[in-house]
Write a protein that holds these residues in place. Structure first.
Motif, short mmCIF file in Angstrom:
data_model
loop_
_atom_site.label_atom_id
_atom_site.label_comp_id
_atom_site.label_asym_id
_atom_site.label_seq_id
_atom_site.Cartn_x
_atom_site.Cartn_y
_atom_site.Cartn_z
N PRO A 142 0.80 -1.23 0.00
CA PRO A 142 0.00 0.00 0.00
C PRO A 142 0.82 1.27 0.00
O PRO A 142 0.31 2.34 -0.36
N SER A 143 2.09 1.19 0.39
CA SER A 143 2.92 2.38 0.44
C SER A 143 3.67 2.64 -0.86
O SER A 143 4.33 3.66 -1.00
N ASP A 144 3.59 1.72 -1.84
CA ASP A 144 4.25 1.97 -3.12
C ASP A 144 3.24 1.86 -4.26
O ASP A 144 2.42 2.74 -4.46
N LEU A 145 3.25 0.75 -5.01
CA LEU A 145 2.37 0.66 -6.17
C LEU A 145 0.89 0.67 -5.81
O LEU A 145 0.05 1.04 -6.64
N GLY A 146 0.57 0.26 -4.58
CA GLY A 146 -0.83 0.27 -4.15
C GLY A 146 -1.47 1.64 -4.21
O GLY A 146 -2.69 1.77 -4.38
N ARG A 147 -0.67 2.69 -4.10
CA ARG A 147 -1.21 4.05 -4.18
C ARG A 147 -1.73 4.36 -5.58
O ARG A 147 -2.61 5.20 -5.75
N TYR A 148 -1.17 3.68 -6.60
CA TYR A 148 -1.55 3.93 -7.98
C TYR A 148 -2.59 2.93 -8.48
O TYR A 148 -3.32 3.23 -9.42
N LEU A 149 -2.64 1.74 -7.88
CA LEU A 149 -3.53 0.68 -8.35
C LEU A 149 -4.70 0.42 -7.41
O LEU A 149 -5.44 -0.53 -7.62
N LYS A 150 -4.88 1.24 -6.37
CA LYS A 150 -6.00 1.01 -5.45
C LYS A 150 -7.32 0.95 -6.24
O LYS A 150 -7.50 1.74 -7.17
N PRO A 151 -8.19 -0.02 -5.98
CA PRO A 151 -8.33 -0.83 -4.76
C PRO A 151 -7.36 -2.00 -4.60
O PRO A 151 -7.38 -2.66 -3.58
N PHE A 152 -6.54 -2.31 -5.63
CA PHE A 152 -5.50 -3.33 -5.45
C PHE A 152 -4.35 -2.67 -4.70
O PHE A 152 -3.74 -1.73 -5.21
N VAL A 153 -4.04 -3.15 -3.49
CA VAL A 153 -3.04 -2.44 -2.69
C VAL A 153 -1.86 -3.30 -2.23
O VAL A 153 -0.90 -2.77 -1.69
#
Length: 297
Positions: free
Chosen positions: A35-46
């Motif tokens: 959630p602190s790296d790519l999850g910020r761009y792909l949310k809801p996938f975190v």
């Protein structure tokens, strides 16, 4: 991550791969997204882990741990494991089977699955950020064996709907998650549902080619948009997962094991986790006949 943001903002090419990663970690678990790296761009996938090894060793090393605000989705790309839950019965999860756990307002888990018949297994665990109406709601667990999971061509429909097939998993709307197996040289096209502007894939075995190659062990992010994605397996075939979704329109407020939409929702979830931990210390974990520990809620 500023460079990644800049790459993702472009729209010149039709749905290219804009970022690839092998994640971090070593041994039995590789963290491809958090959630602190790519999850910020792909949310809801975190969050995404690729794990592999002897389930006996993995289970022994995995402590009970809490979650709130998310759902976890576990699929297996090799081997099998067993589940044993007083609320769900017993059975085997192999290729195409799924464990879904909506942590909601709080759970402790980590030992609900145990070794199956295979000596080794491999799979992915994905976290989904929940919307406000579910992030501190009731817990929901499902164990669905492969025979009861729908297929559309070479894809098991793990979450959502694809090519007329609807997953039985009780996931929020706006998310599709597929487990795909292609034979050597086989080509496959995924057409996202309307509004699914986020898409990514991660390869467990073999390799893929498209607008760029995606190797075994890699996760690839596609440029935002709703264009179809065409992938072709290499000479060894390919086993991979692919996700697409409508963007999660909320910020991510992170705890050690929790993801929520606001600071207040995070505090509520972590408070509930602490209450469950106190009860767990008093009652102790309840073990099944197979030695597993059902989700503690």
């Amino acid at each position: 991550m500023a460079t990644l943001h800049g790459m993702m903002a472009g729209t010149a090419a039709p749905r290219p791969v804009v970022h690839r990663t092998r994640g971090s970690g070593h041994g039995s678990i590789v963290r491809l997204m958090s959630p602190s790296d790519l999850g910020r761009y792909l949310k809801p996938f975190v969050f995404l882990d690729l794990f592999a090894g002897d389930m006996r060793q993995l289970s022994a090393a995995m402590p009970l741990h809490p979650h709130s605000g998310i759902a976890t989705v576990t699929v297996f790309t090799e081997g099998d494991v067993t589940y044993d839950d007083p609320q769900a019965g017993t059975g085997t999860l192999a290729f195409g089977g799924v464990e879904w756990m909506r942590a909601g307002g709080g759970v402790w888990h980590g030992k609900e699955l145990s070794a199956g018949r295979s000596a080794l297994m491999q799979g992915f665990q994905l976290w989904i950020a929940l919307p406000p109406e579910l992030e501190n709601g009731p817990v929901d667990s499902q164990y669905i064996e492969a025979d009861h999971m729908p297929m559309a061509g070479p894809a098991y429909v793990i979450l959502g709907r694809h090519a007329g097939a609807q997953s039985p998993v009780r996931a929020p709307d706006g998310i599709t998650y597929l487990l795909v197996r292609l034979q050597a040289g086989e080509s496959w096209t995924y057409a996202p549902p309307p509004g699914h502007s986020l898409a990514w894939a991660a390869v467990a075995k073999g390799g893929l080619s498209g607008s760029a190659p995606i190797a075994q062990g890699e996760m690839a992010l596609f440029e935002p948009g709703e264009e179809a994605i065409t992938l072709q397996a290499g000479d060894a075939g390919a086993i991979f997962v692919l996700g697409s979704a409508r963007p999660h329109p909320h910020p991510l407020h992170l705890g050690s094991y929790s993801v929520h939409t606001t600071a207040a929702a995070l505090a509520e979830g972590e408070g509930r986790i602490a209450e469950i931990a106190q009860r767990l210390r008093q009652e102790g974990p309840a073990r099944t006949a197979s030695g597993s520990v059902p989700v503690f809620r």
